[in-house]
Design an enzyme around this catalytic site. Structure first.
Site, PDB file in Angstrom:
ATOM      1  N   HIS A  30     -10.484 -42.759  -6.524  1.00 22.71           N
ATOM      2  CA  HIS A  30     -11.154 -42.299  -7.740  1.00 22.71           C
ATOM      3  C   HIS A  30     -11.944 -43.473  -8.305  1.00 22.71           C
ATOM      4  O   HIS A  30     -11.435 -44.590  -8.384  1.00 22.71           O
ATOM      5  CB  HIS A  30     -10.138 -41.770  -8.748  1.00 22.71           C
ATOM      6  CG  HIS A  30     -10.781 -41.167  -9.954  1.00 22.71           C
ATOM      7  ND1 HIS A  30     -11.760 -40.188  -9.877  1.00 22.71           N
ATOM      8  CD2 HIS A  30     -10.615 -41.406 -11.272  1.00 22.71           C
ATOM      9  CE1 HIS A  30     -12.143 -39.863 -11.092  1.00 22.71           C
ATOM     10  NE2 HIS A  30     -11.464 -40.598 -11.963  1.00 22.71           N
ATOM     11  N   HIS A  42     -15.690 -42.107 -16.268  1.00 22.93           N
ATOM     12  CA  HIS A  42     -15.594 -41.564 -14.915  1.00 22.93           C
ATOM     13  C   HIS A  42     -15.917 -40.084 -14.921  1.00 22.93           C
ATOM     14  O   HIS A  42     -15.903 -39.420 -15.957  1.00 22.93           O
ATOM     15  CB  HIS A  42     -14.226 -41.863 -14.288  1.00 22.93           C
ATOM     16  CG  HIS A  42     -13.045 -41.465 -15.120  1.00 22.93           C
ATOM     17  ND1 HIS A  42     -12.117 -40.546 -14.709  1.00 22.93           N
ATOM     18  CD2 HIS A  42     -12.634 -41.880 -16.350  1.00 22.93           C
ATOM     19  CE1 HIS A  42     -11.181 -40.414 -15.629  1.00 22.93           C
ATOM     20  NE2 HIS A  42     -11.478 -41.213 -16.644  1.00 22.93           N
ATOM     21  N   CYS A 115     -17.201 -38.622  -8.300  1.00 22.38           N
ATOM     22  CA  CYS A 115     -17.016 -39.858  -9.067  1.00 22.38           C
ATOM     23  C   CYS A 115     -17.641 -41.066  -8.379  1.00 22.38           C
ATOM     24  O   CYS A 115     -18.172 -41.962  -9.047  1.00 22.38           O
ATOM     25  CB  CYS A 115     -15.539 -40.091  -9.348  1.00 22.38           C
ATOM     26  SG  CYS A 115     -14.498 -40.204  -7.876  1.00 22.38           S
TER      27      CYS A 115
END
Length: 169
Positions: A30, A42, A115
């Site tokens: 992530h 994010h 992301c």
């Protein structure tokens, strides 16, 4: 430690850093932009988020994505951890992340707009889009493209050998 694994200590974070953490047994990572203080911007399925660094990491180790890497490093390292692209200055990166936090980055798509794409865009201003003929891997995140390449290689080379081995001639 950072050179091989990209793992860093929180004390070495700088505003504008593209950070990431591995999730679920290193199956995916992530990505976000560290904004300074304790904030990370994010992109998730729920849209743009500003979270504390602790919430972003969710109990995982902190890593810094590397820019301006040598081509050999990009080939050797795990996908989704570095690029040959050059990063823009900290103020530009922070401006892009804040702008997208307020205005959105479009609809999340695991394969085409995720992301990693968000953080790379904030750092470089480069936005990769899916090619029109729906062939190839343009627009895919590095992690997804890497998995897709492996599937193609296994399907192309390994499966015929398995089938030929199962058939008596």
């Amino acid at each position: 430690m950072e050179h091989l694994s990209h793992r860093i200590e929180r004390s070495s974070l700088k505003a504008g850093d593209h950070i990431y953490s591995w999730r679920t047994a290193y199956s995916y990572s992530h990505h976000g932009i560290f904004m300074g203080g304790d904030r990370v911007v994010h992109f998730t399925r729920d849209g743009m988020l500003s979270s504390s660094l602790e919430d972003f990491l969710d109990g995982t180790k902190l890593r810094r994505y590397r820019y301006d890497s040598k081509p050999a490093s990009v080939i050797i390292k795990l996908r989704g951890t570095c690029t040959t692209a050059v990063s823009d200055d900290e103020d530009t990166v922070i401006h892009r992340a804040n702008y997208l936090l307020e205005n959105g980055f479009g609809r999340y798509n695991l394969l085409k707009k995720n992301c990693e794409n968000f953080a790379t865009y904030c750092k470089t201003g480069l936005l990769v889009v899916k090619d029109d003929d729906n062939e190839g891997m343009a627009g895919l995140s590095a992690q997804v493209a890497s998995v897709q390449c492996k599937v193609v290689v296994i399907t192309t080379f390994a499966v015929p050998f398995i089938i030929m081995g199962a058939v008596e001639v």
